[in-house]
Design a protein around this motif. Structure first.
Motif, PDB file in Angstrom:
ATOM      1  N   LYS A 265      35.985  14.222 -24.230  1.00  0.00           N
ATOM      2  CA  LYS A 265      36.294  12.992 -23.501  1.00  0.00           C
ATOM      3  C   LYS A 265      35.156  12.629 -22.559  1.00  0.00           C
ATOM      4  N   VAL A 266      34.583  13.633 -21.915  1.00  0.00           N
ATOM      5  CA  VAL A 266      33.466  13.393 -21.000  1.00  0.00           C
ATOM      6  C   VAL A 266      32.263  12.852 -21.767  1.00  0.00           C
ATOM      7  N   ALA A 267      31.970  13.452 -22.927  1.00  0.00           N
ATOM      8  CA  ALA A 267      30.854  12.980 -23.745  1.00  0.00           C
ATOM      9  C   ALA A 267      31.065  11.529 -24.175  1.00  0.00           C
ATOM     10  N   ALA A 268      32.308  11.164 -24.477  1.00  0.00           N
ATOM     11  CA  ALA A 268      32.612   9.789 -24.885  1.00  0.00           C
ATOM     12  C   ALA A 268      32.358   8.802 -23.741  1.00  0.00           C
ATOM     13  N   LEU A 269      32.616   9.238 -22.512  1.00  0.00           N
ATOM     14  CA  LEU A 269      32.345   8.368 -21.370  1.00  0.00           C
ATOM     15  C   LEU A 269      30.845   8.098 -21.233  1.00  0.00           C
ATOM     16  N   TYR A 270      30.033   9.156 -21.343  1.00  0.00           N
ATOM     17  CA  TYR A 270      28.589   8.967 -21.255  1.00  0.00           C
ATOM     18  C   TYR A 270      28.080   8.077 -22.396  1.00  0.00           C
ATOM     19  N   GLU A 271      28.633   8.252 -23.586  1.00  0.00           N
ATOM     20  CA  GLU A 271      28.217   7.434 -24.725  1.00  0.00           C
ATOM     21  C   GLU A 271      28.573   5.966 -24.510  1.00  0.00           C
ATOM     22  N   ALA A 272      29.769   5.714 -23.961  1.00  0.00           N
ATOM     23  CA  ALA A 272      30.177   4.337 -23.691  1.00  0.00           C
ATOM     24  C   ALA A 272      29.275   3.695 -22.648  1.00  0.00           C
ATOM     25  N   ALA A 273      28.912   4.459 -21.615  1.00  0.00           N
ATOM     26  CA  ALA A 273      28.025   3.936 -20.589  1.00  0.00           C
ATOM     27  C   ALA A 273      26.638   3.647 -21.157  1.00  0.00           C
ATOM     28  N   GLU A 274      26.174   4.494 -22.054  1.00  0.00           N
ATOM     29  CA  GLU A 274      24.868   4.283 -22.668  1.00  0.00           C
ATOM     30  C   GLU A 274      24.854   3.019 -23.512  1.00  0.00           C
ATOM     31  N   ARG A 275      25.933   2.749 -24.231  1.00  0.00           N
ATOM     32  CA  ARG A 275      25.991   1.525 -25.045  1.00  0.00           C
ATOM     33  C   ARG A 275      25.936   0.278 -24.160  1.00  0.00           C
ATOM     34  N   ALA A 276      26.623   0.332 -23.035  1.00  0.00           N
ATOM     35  CA  ALA A 276      26.704  -0.851 -22.178  1.00  0.00           C
ATOM     36  C   ALA A 276      25.496  -1.009 -21.274  1.00  0.00           C
ATOM     37  N   LEU A 277      24.931   0.118 -20.820  1.00  0.00           N
ATOM     38  CA  LEU A 277      23.803   0.114 -19.889  1.00  0.00           C
ATOM     39  C   LEU A 277      22.700   1.001 -20.458  1.00  0.00           C
ATOM     40  N   PRO A 278      22.028   0.570 -21.503  1.00  0.00           N
ATOM     41  CA  PRO A 278      21.087   1.443 -22.225  1.00  0.00           C
ATOM     42  C   PRO A 278      20.029   2.059 -21.310  1.00  0.00           C
ATOM     43  N   GLY A 279      19.970   3.398 -21.344  1.00  0.00           N
ATOM     44  CA  GLY A 279      18.940   4.120 -20.634  1.00  0.00           C
ATOM     45  C   GLY A 279      19.093   4.192 -19.127  1.00  0.00           C
ATOM     46  N   GLN A 280      20.214   3.748 -18.591  1.00  0.00           N
ATOM     47  CA  GLN A 280      20.346   3.661 -17.136  1.00  0.00           C
ATOM     48  C   GLN A 280      21.344   4.640 -16.524  1.00  0.00           C
ATOM     49  N   VAL A 281      22.120   5.324 -17.332  1.00  0.00           N
ATOM     50  CA  VAL A 281      23.123   6.265 -16.817  1.00  0.00           C
ATOM     51  C   VAL A 281      22.853   7.643 -17.410  1.00  0.00           C
ATOM     52  N   LYS A 282      22.707   8.634 -16.555  1.00  0.00           N
ATOM     53  CA  LYS A 282      22.418   9.995 -16.996  1.00  0.00           C
ATOM     54  C   LYS A 282      23.463  10.965 -16.455  1.00  0.00           C
ATOM     55  N   ARG A 283      23.557  12.104 -17.128  1.00  0.00           N
ATOM     56  CA  ARG A 283      24.426  13.179 -16.642  1.00  0.00           C
ATOM     57  C   ARG A 283      23.879  13.732 -15.332  1.00  0.00           C
ATOM     58  N   ALA A 284      24.764  13.975 -14.391  1.00  0.00           N
ATOM     59  CA  ALA A 284      24.377  14.618 -13.141  1.00  0.00           C
ATOM     60  C   ALA A 284      24.480  16.124 -13.296  1.00  0.00           C
ATOM     61  N   ASP A 285      23.757  16.842 -12.457  1.00  0.00           N
ATOM     62  CA  ASP A 285      23.770  18.301 -12.520  1.00  0.00           C
ATOM     63  C   ASP A 285      24.971  18.842 -11.741  1.00  0.00           C
ATOM     64  N   ALA A 286      26.159  18.517 -12.224  1.00  0.00           N
ATOM     65  CA  ALA A 286      27.417  18.947 -11.602  1.00  0.00           C
ATOM     66  C   ALA A 286      28.506  18.836 -12.659  1.00  0.00           C
ATOM     67  N   PRO A 287      29.572  19.625 -12.546  1.00  0.00           N
ATOM     68  CA  PRO A 287      30.604  19.602 -13.572  1.00  0.00           C
ATOM     69  C   PRO A 287      31.490  18.370 -13.491  1.00  0.00           C
ATOM     70  N   ALA A 288      32.039  17.989 -14.635  1.00  0.00           N
ATOM     71  CA  ALA A 288      33.073  16.959 -14.671  1.00  0.00           C
ATOM     72  C   ALA A 288      34.386  17.556 -14.174  1.00  0.00           C
ATOM     73  N   TRP A 289      35.360  16.712 -13.924  1.00  0.00           N
ATOM     74  CA  TRP A 289      36.653  17.200 -13.441  1.00  0.00           C
ATOM     75  C   TRP A 289      37.759  16.324 -14.013  1.00  0.00           C
ATOM     76  N   ALA A 290      38.998  16.719 -13.761  1.00  0.00           N
ATOM     77  CA  ALA A 290      40.144  15.974 -14.277  1.00  0.00           C
ATOM     78  C   ALA A 290      41.250  15.929 -13.236  1.00  0.00           C
ATOM     79  N   GLY A 291      42.045  14.897 -13.299  1.00  0.00           N
ATOM     80  CA  GLY A 291      43.235  14.768 -12.477  1.00  0.00           C
ATOM     81  C   GLY A 291      44.404  14.381 -13.351  1.00  0.00           C
ATOM     82  N   VAL A 292      45.599  14.637 -12.874  1.00  0.00           N
ATOM     83  CA  VAL A 292      46.803  14.331 -13.645  1.00  0.00           C
ATOM     84  C   VAL A 292      47.563  13.207 -12.951  1.00  0.00           C
ATOM     85  N   ARG A 293      47.597  12.065 -13.591  1.00  0.00           N
ATOM     86  CA  ARG A 293      48.273  10.896 -13.045  1.00  0.00           C
ATOM     87  C   ARG A 293      49.782  10.971 -13.308  1.00  0.00           C
ATOM     88  N   ALA A 294      50.529  10.286 -12.449  1.00  0.00           N
ATOM     89  CA  ALA A 294      51.975  10.151 -12.651  1.00  0.00           C
ATOM     90  C   ALA A 294      52.240   8.766 -13.242  1.00  0.00           C
TER      91      ALA A 294
END
Length: 355
Positions: A265-294
């Motif tokens: 899911k995280v990889a898909a987010l980066y891919e979507a950002a790359e399609r919309a903003l080519p070459g402008q969004v990179k992975r940060a040197d920190a882990p992804a995280w998750a939350g549980v919505r109600a």
């Protein structure tokens, strides 16, 4: 005589409601089973969230069975964020958003932008035309939560962590017993547990049985652009909460309490950002995280009395817990003080699915 209100849940909904009740003179006690260090509880929806205050953007996300008045509630709450207490203002930003692609609703709030206009105005090279929406913002979750808790305490209230509700007694008075032995009596009890309501709480407030968990993954990002606005598309958003703190979100996976971010899911987010903003969004040197919505059946909050007399519910805010926290707090104050309930608030009653 000021009412004593015990709130179960120290997320943004519980704390904002507690803050407004304390400001109006109530004796407020907030309890939560998690630790006070919000940095250690990223799986909680309020801490894990990006803090989006985005009524127009959220209205573009289609889903079956949506509440007919959801946008009215979102818009009313956004105006309350604009007038939020001074303790929260340093943690809020209202710089607007770019919505990429077509606009499906509320075009009166949006200004069309070509790709060239967006690059000239915002310094962003995008793959499609879009719209600029001035009335959107973002709250920085961690300092905002701390500020709400501090405000409650400054007004004479209490916020207790590592206090998880075990049982609720309704006769001869309202009383919460916690694991470990602590007890709290109240004139009103507000249940704001997010997706984590126990069977005991659901027994007391049947509305909580309608809540469905949904995991959302977010990831830190870096950008070589000067990101002054939030960027939204149908499959991602990119938001800067404070300078240098850029987050990329957000996925949606129903019926799971899994606290870890899904790498796919995280990889898909980066891919979507790359399609919309080519070459402008990179992975940060920190882990992804998750939350549980109600999540509620119509993706909108359940607010108001439910179960025994004196018990209130504020839950099921779905994708808009941060956005809807202020309007929820105002409605809860009205219920606690036996004031008139607006037609809009009544439309989001906690018992609407059982009626």
């Amino acid at each position: 005589m000021k009412p004593k209100v015990v709130i179960v849940g120290a997320g943004v909904v519980g704390l904002y409601s507690g803050m407004r009740l304390a400001e109006r003179g109530a004796d407020v006690v907030v309890i939560d089973g998690d630790k006070e260090d919000w940095a250690e509880r990223a799986s909680a929806a309020s801490r894990a969230a990006a803090g989006m205050l985005a009524p127009i953007s959220e209205a573009q996300i289609p889903h079956d069975g949506a509440h007919a008045r959801a946008f009215e509630l979102d818009w009313a709450s956004f105006q309350l964020w604009r007038a939020a207490p001074d303790c929260l203002q340093p943690h809020l930003s209202f710089k607007g958003a770019l919505l990429l692609g077509e606009l499906g609703a509320h075009s009166e709030h949006a200004e069309p932008q070509t790709r060239a206009e967006m690059e000239r105005r915002f310094g962003l090279s995008v793959a499609t035309d879009g719209f600029f929406v001035a009335d959107e913002g973002v709250a920085d979750p961690l300092p905002s939560l701390h500020a709400m808790a501090a405000r409650i305490r400054d007004l004479g209230g209490a916020v207790h962590f590592d206090r998880e509700a075990e049982t609720i007694e309704t006769r001869p008075w309202l009383r919460i017993k916690c694991f470990g032995g602590a007890t709290f009596t109240a004139d009103r009890i507000l249940l704001a547990p997010g997706a984590w309501a126990s069977e005991e709480l659901k027994e007391i407030a049947p509305a909580l049985r309608h809540i469905r968990p949904a995991r959302g993954c977010l990831a830190p990002a870096t950008t070589n652009a000067n990101l002054t606005v939030t960027v939204r598309a149908k499959d991602f958003y990119l938001a800067q909460r404070t300078p240098g703190d850029v987050v990329l979100g957000s996925s949606m996976e129903f019926d799971t309490f899994e606290r870890r971010a899904d790498p796919a899911k995280v990889a898909a987010l980066y891919e979507a950002a790359e399609r919309a903003l080519p070459g402008q969004v990179k992975r940060a040197d920190a882990p992804a995280w998750a939350g549980v919505r109600a999540m509620s059946p119509d993706w909108s909050p359940l607010i108001g009395p439910n179960g025994p007399s004196g018990v209130l519910v504020a839950c099921g805010h779905s994708r808009n817990g941060w956005l809807n926290a202020p309007v929820t707090a105002e409605a809860i104050c009205a219920y606690v003080y036996d004031e008139s309930i607006s037609d809009l608030w009544a439309a989001f009653s906690a018992d609407r699915f059982d009626r």
